[in-house]
Motif scaffolding. Structure first.
Motif, mmCIF file in Angstrom:
data_model
loop_
_atom_site.group_PDB
_atom_site.id
_atom_site.type_symbol
_atom_site.label_atom_id
_atom_site.label_comp_id
_atom_site.label_asym_id
_atom_site.label_seq_id
_atom_site.Cartn_x
_atom_site.Cartn_y
_atom_site.Cartn_z
ATOM 1 N N GLY A 56 0.830 -1.206 0.000
ATOM 2 C CA GLY A 56 0.000 0.000 0.000
ATOM 3 C C GLY A 56 0.858 1.247 0.000
ATOM 4 O O GLY A 56 2.012 1.245 -0.439
ATOM 5 N N ARG A 57 0.292 2.301 0.549
ATOM 6 C CA ARG A 57 0.956 3.615 0.452
ATOM 7 C C ARG A 57 2.287 3.670 1.181
ATOM 8 O O ARG A 57 3.250 4.239 0.684
ATOM 9 N N TYR A 58 2.334 3.084 2.366
ATOM 10 C CA TYR A 58 3.580 3.207 3.131
ATOM 11 C C TYR A 58 4.694 2.373 2.506
ATOM 12 O O TYR A 58 5.836 2.827 2.401
ATOM 13 N N GLU A 75 4.499 -3.269 11.420
ATOM 14 C CA GLU A 75 4.175 -1.839 11.479
ATOM 15 C C GLU A 75 3.363 -1.503 12.732
ATOM 16 O O GLU A 75 2.786 -2.367 13.371
ATOM 17 N N LYS A 76 3.345 -0.233 13.049
ATOM 18 C CA LYS A 76 2.550 0.257 14.167
ATOM 19 C C LYS A 76 1.106 0.468 13.715
ATOM 20 O O LYS A 76 0.903 0.682 12.519
ATOM 21 N N ARG A 136 9.994 4.185 13.401
ATOM 22 C CA ARG A 136 11.083 4.887 12.705
ATOM 23 C C ARG A 136 11.673 6.022 13.548
ATOM 24 O O ARG A 136 12.837 6.366 13.411
ATOM 25 N N TRP A 149 -9.769 1.568 5.432
ATOM 26 C CA TRP A 149 -9.716 0.654 6.580
ATOM 27 C C TRP A 149 -9.495 1.421 7.876
ATOM 28 O O TRP A 149 -9.779 0.911 8.964
ATOM 29 N N ARG A 150 -8.992 2.653 7.795
ATOM 30 C CA ARG A 150 -8.708 3.417 9.023
ATOM 31 C C ARG A 150 -9.979 3.773 9.806
ATOM 32 O O ARG A 150 -9.901 4.149 10.963
ATOM 33 N N TYR A 182 2.100 8.021 18.377
ATOM 34 C CA TYR A 182 3.391 8.727 18.333
ATOM 35 C C TYR A 182 3.531 9.665 19.534
ATOM 36 O O TYR A 182 4.626 9.874 20.046
HETATM 37 P P1 NAD Z 1 -2.658 1.119 2.801
HETATM 38 O O1 NAD Z 1 -4.142 0.977 2.858
HETATM 39 O O2 NAD Z 1 -2.092 2.091 1.845
HETATM 40 O O3 NAD Z 1 -2.007 -0.307 2.524
HETATM 41 C C1 NAD Z 1 -2.445 -1.474 3.175
HETATM 42 C C2 NAD Z 1 -2.014 -2.690 2.397
HETATM 43 O O4 NAD Z 1 -2.539 -3.858 3.030
HETATM 44 C C3 NAD Z 1 -2.539 -2.691 0.950
HETATM 45 O O5 NAD Z 1 -1.537 -3.152 0.091
HETATM 46 C C4 NAD Z 1 -3.681 -3.688 1.019
HETATM 47 O O6 NAD Z 1 -3.911 -4.326 -0.234
HETATM 48 C C5 NAD Z 1 -3.168 -4.677 2.051
HETATM 49 N N1 NAD Z 1 -4.234 -5.476 2.621
HETATM 50 C C6 NAD Z 1 -4.189 -6.808 2.762
HETATM 51 N N2 NAD Z 1 -5.331 -7.266 3.275
HETATM 52 C C7 NAD Z 1 -6.137 -6.204 3.437
HETATM 53 C C8 NAD Z 1 -7.463 -6.045 3.919
HETATM 54 N N3 NAD Z 1 -8.203 -7.086 4.343
HETATM 55 N N4 NAD Z 1 -7.962 -4.803 3.956
HETATM 56 C C9 NAD Z 1 -7.251 -3.735 3.576
HETATM 57 N N5 NAD Z 1 -5.978 -3.814 3.103
HETATM 58 C C10 NAD Z 1 -5.432 -5.046 3.039
HETATM 59 O O7 NAD Z 1 -2.200 1.435 4.292
HETATM 60 P P2 NAD Z 1 -0.792 2.029 4.766
HETATM 61 O O8 NAD Z 1 -0.961 3.492 5.024
HETATM 62 O O9 NAD Z 1 0.282 1.585 3.881
HETATM 63 O O10 NAD Z 1 -0.678 1.350 6.223
HETATM 64 C C11 NAD Z 1 -0.280 0.003 6.390
HETATM 65 C C12 NAD Z 1 0.357 -0.171 7.777
HETATM 66 O O11 NAD Z 1 1.485 0.684 7.854
HETATM 67 C C13 NAD Z 1 -0.539 0.215 8.944
HETATM 68 O O12 NAD Z 1 -0.249 -0.585 10.061
HETATM 69 C C14 NAD Z 1 -0.137 1.653 9.233
HETATM 70 O O13 NAD Z 1 -0.383 2.068 10.562
HETATM 71 C C15 NAD Z 1 1.355 1.572 8.949
HETATM 72 N N6 NAD Z 1 1.945 2.869 8.603
HETATM 73 C C16 NAD Z 1 3.046 3.244 9.289
HETATM 74 C C17 NAD Z 1 3.648 4.448 9.005
HETATM 75 C C18 NAD Z 1 4.893 4.852 9.758
HETATM 76 O O14 NAD Z 1 5.284 6.007 9.645
HETATM 77 N N7 NAD Z 1 5.529 3.948 10.485
HETATM 78 C C19 NAD Z 1 3.102 5.273 8.031
HETATM 79 C C20 NAD Z 1 1.986 4.854 7.332
HETATM 80 C C21 NAD Z 1 1.394 3.637 7.635
#
Ligand code: NAD
Length: 381
Positions: free
Chosen positions: A60-62, A148-149, A177, A215-216, A233
């Motif tokens: 996903g995005r992260y 991840e958190k 991080r 999902w959030r 955080y």
């Molecule tokens: P996102 O929605 O962009 O990506 C989520 C990924 O999980 C997608 O690739 C999705 O296809 C997959 N996935 C698998 N099964 C799924 C389901 N049943 N429902 C929804 N998605 C499913 O989210 P994101 O922003 O990348 O966040 C993902 C994780 O990373 C979370 O735990 C978030 O808290 C964490 N995160 C951490 C930071 C950081 O700075 N450490 C920043 C952003 C996100």
């Protein structure tokens, strides 16, 4: 006047924490105390002989925006594979990042990663409600895990994850991080040395506007609202300022919803008060309705402040002595993953273990309970 040891330059910092990481790793291992159990690092080559392979789970995005680019800058690990529900995306990633198509897995084939020596670490980057299952599957495949958190939806899930990784003799770390970010490391240092005295008055906030359903807002997948996602955080920084200990008790109040249709399962915002041992108090707030990012810790002899406080880039701050003169815009995720690769390779414990993720989940559970009951909730030991 007291002389203050100058902080390292950006170059020195990067050298110490990434490029010269092996030497640092061994030193830090001594500081943290060694593991009394053997980990599967026995099966890994000596640090520096090859980059450990990381497979990102959840593209996903992260993963796409931060982790994959960061893995192009790492010294001790590399992007070696993916776990994705979208096979076409997996193939596109293998072309873009140059790993074998054999290293593309789906959520149903995680177990077979056990037979892939190119993958040493699985980085779980899926929604929190799935972290437990995904960490358990990764540990069962015998791979070290970064999760991840927030670590999971509950303390009970965290306990299962910690136990599974211990049983599989793999290391578990949380994607914190900021534990590798110089401004936050300076907060650690000031809390440890008490140069200003103990921090007693702490405030922090983190929030941004969420306008699209994802999902959030889904309680089962997110575990909760902004407290789980970004308020965590503020908790982390507050616990740091208090010297790493958990609060004894919390108070909390959910904020009125401005968009009850969007936030029909989770809170839109919440305020909380953490009461630490030795009398330190943190007043915190987090929101999906408002943009905010700040942190301040005051002691009798001085103060420390960050604004913005938690972002990937642009963190800035000052103390009562003046602007903070620390390296800015370091590659947080590259430092975090390199450090974990060295932990996996040497058996040195990570500074952001599952136990720390669990500590924060325990505080979050207490905050939600306090908001629900309107009372003061003491943290269970
Ligand atoms: P996102 O929605 O962009 O990506 C989520 C990924 O999980 C997608 O690739 C999705 O296809 C997959 N996935 C698998 N099964 C799924 C389901 N049943 N429902 C929804 N998605 C499913 O989210 P994101 O922003 O990348 O966040 C993902 C994780 O990373 C979370 O735990 C978030 O808290 C964490 N995160 C951490 C930071 C950081 O700075 N450490 C920043 C952003 C996100």
């Amino acid at each position: 006047m007291k002389t203050v040891k100058p902080l390292p330059s950006r170059r020195e910092f990067l050298h110490k924490f990434a490029l010269g990481g092996a030497a640092f790793a061994l030193g830090a291992g001594a500081l943290h105390g060694q593991h009394d159990r053997k980990t599967s690092s026995e099966n890994l080559p000596a640090p520096g002989t090859r980059k450990l392979g990381v497979a990102l789970m959840g593209l996903g995005r992260y993963s796409a925006g931060e982790l994959a680019p960061a893995l192009q800058k790492t010294v001790h690990c590399r992007l070696a594979g993916v776990i994705t529900g979208d096979a076409a995306k997996g193939r596109a990633w293998s072309e873009q990042y140059g790993f074998s198509r054999d290293n593309i897995y789906s959520y149903d084939t995680i177990a077979s990663i056990a037979n892939n020596p190119e993958i040493d670490i699985i980085y779980v980057v899926t929604p929190p409600g799935l972290h437990r299952d995904h960490v358990l599957a990764s540990a069962k495949a015998g791979k070290h895990v970064i999760c991840e958190k927030p670590m999971a939806n509950s303390v009970a899930e965290c306990d299962e994850m910690i136990a599974a990784c211990r049983e599989a003799r793999v290391q578990l770390s949380i994607g914190y991080r900021l534990a590798f970010e110089p401004h936050h490391l300076e907060l650690d240092r000031l809390a440890r040395t008490r140069e200003f005295g103990p921090f007693t008055r702490i405030t922090g906030s983190y929030g941004f506007r969420q306008t699209r359903r994802s999902w959030r807002m889904n309680k089962k997948l997110a575990g909760g609202g902004p407290l789980m996602d970004v308020g965590i955080y503020v908790l982390q920084a507050a616990v740091r300022a208090a010297g790493g200990v958990s609060p004894l008790a919390v108070h909390a109040q959910e904020l009125p919803k401005t968009n009850p249709d969007l936030f029909n399962e989770v809170e839109e915002g919440i305020r909380f008060r953490l009461e630490f041992p030795e009398g330190a108090v943190c007043e915190g707030a987090t929101s999906y309705g408002e943009r905010m990012s700040g942190f301040r810790a005051e002691a009798d002899g001085g103060w420390f402040e960050l604004q913005p406080a938690y972002s990937y880039r642009g963190i800035d701050g000052s103390t009562s002595r003046g602007p903070l003169d620390v390296p800015k815009n370091v590659p947080q995720q590259a430092l975090q993953m390199d450090d974990f690769a060295l932990c996996a390779a040497t058996g040195r414990p990570t500074r952001v273990p599952g136990e720390m993720g669990r500590q924060h989940l325990a505080i979050i559970e207490a905050i939600y309970e306090a908001a629900r009951t309107g009372g003061r909730v003491e943290l269970r030991a």
